[in-house]
Scaffold this active site. Structure first.
Site, PDB file in Angstrom:
ATOM      1  N   ASP A   1      -2.142 -32.969 -17.569  1.00 22.89           N
ATOM      2  CA  ASP A   1      -0.912 -33.165 -18.344  1.00 22.89           C
ATOM      3  C   ASP A   1       0.007 -34.181 -17.675  1.00 22.89           C
ATOM      4  OD1 ASP A   1      -1.148 -31.199 -20.527  1.00 22.89           O
ATOM      5  OD2 ASP A   1      -1.169 -29.733 -18.907  1.00 22.89           O
TER       6      ASP A   1
ATOM      7  N   ASP B   1      -6.028 -30.631 -26.185  1.00 22.01           N
ATOM      8  CA  ASP B   1      -4.950 -29.661 -25.968  1.00 22.01           C
ATOM      9  C   ASP B   1      -3.830 -29.660 -26.997  1.00 22.01           C
ATOM     10  OD1 ASP B   1      -3.803 -27.549 -24.529  1.00 22.01           O
ATOM     11  OD2 ASP B   1      -2.592 -28.883 -23.301  1.00 22.01           O
TER      12      ASP B   1
END
Length: 948
Positions: free
Chosen positions: A24, A146
């Site tokens: 991320d 995601d």
């Protein structure tokens, strides 16, 4: 990228193991903290060590593979490597052992991002890979494992960027169950109603375990599964158990996919920091499972990548189910709809949208003014810092609002820093184009009537830069302390202007940051892709400002619209279009849903940053009546409404506007009752909608929605509110055969049509519990300025039209809302020998054509994107092909040559080949034709010419 013959076995089940990490670009930690491995007390993660370790392990076995996704991290790591290490990595890429997938600066969110910012961030990442690794570094596969739901426009963009396929991990639990039964987890997504197939067709695969390994087969240092213990002399020997469990999982997975190839994602969040653990066990797994083939096993395991897997699916030559809608909303259980993040952190969502507009202005002026824009009289400016900040902000835990508070602060800080760099570039550009070297000031707090130059100066210039390729008329509101002013345009002609008192709501929001008591209001007209200048002078002893009246008016109107109010409640009661003689009943009010705290509920699921879970399907009304004040002038009419100490609104109608503006101010949301609140505004009308409404996809094509319905499976609705919420990026509308009410938003928000004839939009959320999806803190925003809770301000633009003509208004209106004029302020007056007006175009572009991108590419070339901004059959006037001559486009640039690229500008258009796809060619090099919803990307070789 062809798989060697030994890699797969034609008569076996081939299991493609894909070693990967999901990194991320900010979430629980900032981008920097994740890269360096700082603050491991929050989360153990260090991306630089992952890349170090993976490269080291790939060199130890030529069979090993790895995929990497986030260019923002890889770019940092690459810059720190020695030249010998860079050569080693290039060799791994050329051999297909290290493969880039997706390849954008980040893995963007799909619900709350605007398509223009997504294209920019993909271009940034893919350009670096192209420049560094050439064709072997170009990703073949889009990889969004995601994001929380998937937008059709993203699939359309990926197809136009040349990707062969798209893989993701999350989809609604009911949708997945249905697809497993039907063997439709791999499909063909037809991602546009306007573009001719297969232009926006994209093969799409749904991964079997989200993006995690099968249960029991995680061998990272962050995992707890036992390693493969293969010494038969030790009592813990477990090879037979591991092989048997793997065969069961593989054969079970094969039952719900169509071919004799299946994929397994071997990795997860920030894994492979010690890649030896993973690869040592994967080597053994492949060896021992394949050894069973000697005993008749029909399972063949191999190291692979998504593009290798996709190639085998293509070779299978099967037919695939077709999907035409999108994957919203996403729920992972009956009461767990991830529709809250459509609105989470509304202030950050707005700041990101403003930053996008500022970046486009920065890019354009860098091109139009030439090299002096970067190094000029005001210092060294650049657009690169802003490009990277905006690219990071597109991440699925950034603009989505699903990050920790300190990370949200970091995203905002990066955008602010990027804007500082852009301001220098813009000032240099204005100086070069105008010949004036006076200091330019920029006011970032005009939405709360704060701007020091206009508050203290008696005479000043307002420079208005318009980033759109057509002229705009725009209302300007400047905080002032005088009572009367004279405004004149660039030719010295007087401009109608009015002074109105600053509203009480604004005074409360300012918190001593500004001291203006009035606002100067006037309309500006700015040329396409250019600027104009207005002169403002204080009139000493002038007339008093417009006064406010306490009574509620029966109505306000201009030549286009009439709005009526109920005198008893102070609320809107109707909206009429005076040109078309349409009229609808329209009431509007504010409500809040009581956010579930997770206690005493069926699923024990609270509302949070991701999830919207109201305790009841009936929202609480904030007030049935509004206190009102009215201001009526020749420039603007306002009805200022107060519903509660924490909710107010200005209903505003400008003299030349075809849209009604609702400027809402909400916050701080009170929590002294220990209840989380999710605040909506609801528009209730007489339009007969029959459960249908419409929302945009990433600001482009509009999709039809239907309450309690999904086009591809029979929905069992378990959350009547949250399960009917969709992302609204730039517009939503309701319509019947006669009337269409369109709402254009100034940021991404969630909304739905829960009752017929009704449209509700969520504006602000404040929650007291975490929703147990990993972020680990409630969405309870405060700041130094607002310690008792965030106050958020925004606006909705309402238009009423016949459905057949509505897009002719809402398309340019939404475009203007995204790319707003930039104001700069200079002390002084209009003077000769200064160029006070300029347009970068020879003529405005036709209404259907939007100049999406104009940015410097290298020393002698610029990147240009033109788009057709109407859908097919959307408009009788504008849903037609349009032709533009590139040589006759710009006023300061001579176009010497043109080459067409794909959407992401990392392949020549005529060289771009996708599975079963062939590009079209234009008959002339300079004349380019745009069809509905088509974006075309060009690299122009240019020469700047001196302005006369």
């Amino acid at each position: 990228f062809n798989i060697s013959p030994w890699v797969h076995a034609p008569n076996m089940l081939n299991v493609h193991l894909v070693p990967h990490t999901h990194d991320d670009v900010g979430w629980l930690k900032t981008v920097d903290q994740y890269y360096y491995g700082d603050r491991n007390d929050i989360q153990h993660a260090g991306v630089q060590y992952i890349l170090d370790s993976v490269v080291d392990q790939l060199l130890k076995n030529p069979d090993r593979r790895f995929i990497y996704v986030e260019t923002a991290f890889f770019y940092r790591w690459w810059k720190q490597q020695s030249s010998s290490m860079q050569q080693t990595v290039k060799r791994l890429v050329n051999e297909g052992r290290l493969e880039f997938v997706n390849g954008g600066w980040c893995m963007s969110d799909e619900a709350t991002t605007h398509y223009s910012a997504v294209i920019d961030q993909m271009t940034l990442g893919l350009r670096f890979l192209n420049d560094t690794f050439g064709a072997c570094g170009r990703p073949r596969v889009a990889w969004h494992i995601d994001p929380f739901g998937h937008a059709r426009e993203h699939a359309s963009m990926f197809a136009q960027m040349g990707y062969d396929g798209f893989f993701f991990g999350r989809l609604d639990y009911q949708d997945r169950d249905h697809r497993m039964i039907e063997k439709e987890q791999e499909l063909l997504w037809r991602a546009s109603d306007s573009l001719t197939p297969p232009m926006a067709d994209l093969f799409t695969g749904i991964l079997p375990n989200g993006y995690n390994p099968p249960e029991g087969f995680c061998w990272d240092q962050l995992c707890h599964d036992p390693p493969i213990r293969d010494d038969p002399d030790l009592e813990d020997y477990n090879v037979d158990d591991v092989v048997n469990r793997f065969l069961v999982i593989a054969n079970s997975q094969a039952m719900v996919y169509k071919t004799n190839h299946i994929i397994m994602t071997m990795g997860s969040d920030f894994q492979y920091e010690n890649a030896n653990l993973w690869y040592k066990n994967l080597d053994k797994l492949i060896h021992y499972v394949n050894a069973q083939q000697a005993n008749g096993s029909k399972v063949n395991v191999l190291y692979s990548t998504p593009s290798c897997y996709l190639q085998e699916l293509h070779r299978a030559n099967l037919t695939w189910s077709l999907k035409r809608d999108d994957f919203f909303p996403y729920a992972d259980d009956a009461h767990d709809f991830w529709t809250g993040y459509f609105t989470s952190r509304p202030a950050l969502k707005r700041y990101e949208r403003i930053s996008n507009s500022n970046l486009q202005t920065c890019n354009q002026l860098e091109v139009l003014a030439g090299p002096v824009s970067r190094q000029g009289p005001f210092g060294v400016g650049d657009s690169d810092t802003m490009k990277e900040a905006m690219a990071v902000a597109q991440h699925h835990d950034a603009v989505s609002g699903t990050e920790k508070q300190h990370v949200a602060n970091d995203y905002a800080r990066r955008l602010a820093n990027g804007w500082q760099h852009c301001q220098l570039l813009i000032s240099n550009s204005f100086a070069a184009l105008s010949g004036s070297f006076l200091k330019r000031n920029y006011c970032d707090n005009l939405n709360i009537s704060v701007c020091l130059p206009t508050e203290i100066l008696n005479k000043f210039l307002v420079i208005v830069y318009n980033p759109l390729a057509r002229p705009v008329t725009w209302p300007v509101r400047l905080p002032v302390n005088g009572t009367a002013y004279a405004v004149s345009d660039v030719k010295g002609k007087p401009v109608d202007c009015q002074v109105v008192p600053v509203s009480k709501a604004t005074q409360e929001v300012r918190r001593n940051r500004g001291f203006a008591i009035n606002e100067l209001v006037f309309q500006v007209q700015a040329p396409p892709l250019g600027y104009t200048t207005y002169s403002v002078s204080l009139i000493q002893d002038g007339p008093p400002p417009a006064s406010t009246q306490r009574r509620t008016p029966t109505g306000i109107q201009n030549k286009f619209l009439r709005v009526t109010f109920d005198p008893d409640t102070g609320l809107l009661s109707s909206l009429s279009n005076l040109e078309t003689k349409q009229s609808i009943k329209l009431t509007q009010n504010f409500y809040w849903y009581n956010a579930s705290d997770g206690n005493n509920t069926e699923s024990n699921q609270p509302s949070g940053a991701y999830i919207f879970r109201p305790n009841s399907s009936t929202p609480f009304i904030i007030s049935k009546t509004a206190k009102t004040e009215t201001i009526q002038t020749s420039v603007v009419q306002e009805v200022r409404q107060w519903f509660a100490p924490w909710v107010s609104q200005v209903v505003r109608l400008y003299a030349d506007s075809k849209a009604l503006e609702l400027e809402w101010t909400v916050g701080p949301l009170p929590i002294d009752d220990n209840l989380g609140k999710e605040v909506i505004t609801r528009l209730d009308t007489s339009i007969k909608t029959d459960r249908f409404f419409y929302t945009d996809s990433n600001g482009r094509e509009v999709l039809q929605r239907k309450k309690d319905f999904r086009p591809t499976w029979n929905l069992k609705q378990s959350e009547p509110i949250a399960g009917n919420y969709y992302p609204i990026n730039s517009r939503a509308f309701i319509k019947d055969d006669v009337d269409q009410l369109t709402v254009v938003t100034d940021r991404s928000q969630g909304g739905g049509s829960i009752q017929n004839g009704s449209l509700e939009i969520m504006l602000h959320r404040r929650l007291l519990y975490d929703d147990v999806r990993g972020v680990g803190e409630p969405l309870n925003e405060t700041s130094d300025i607002f310690p008792e809770g965030l106050i958020v301000r925004g606006r909705l633009l309402l238009s009423l039209e016949h459905p057949a003509a509505a897009a002719d208004l809402h398309r340019p209106m939404a475009e203007q809302e995204v790319l707003q004029p930039l104001l700069a302020f200079v002390d002084g007056d209009l003077s000769p020998n200064i160029r006070h007006e300029f347009s970068g175009l020879q003529a405005a572009l036709p209404p259907a054509v939007h100049l999406l991108t104009l940015t410097q590419w290298d020393k002698d070339s610029v990147l240009l994107r033109l788009e057709h901004q109407f859908q097919s059959r959307e408009s009788k006037l504008n849903s037609q092909p349009v032709t533009v001559n590139l040589q006759k486009l710009f006023s300061t640039l001579v176009v010497l040559g043109v080459s067409e690229l794909n959407l992401s500008a990392n392949q020549w258009k005529d060289k771009m080949t996708r599975f079963d796809w062939t590009p079209q060619k234009d008959p002339s090099e300079w004349e380019v034709t745009l069809r509905p919803m088509e974006i075309r990307t060009f690299l122009l070789k240019v020469q700047n010419v001196q302005l006369k």
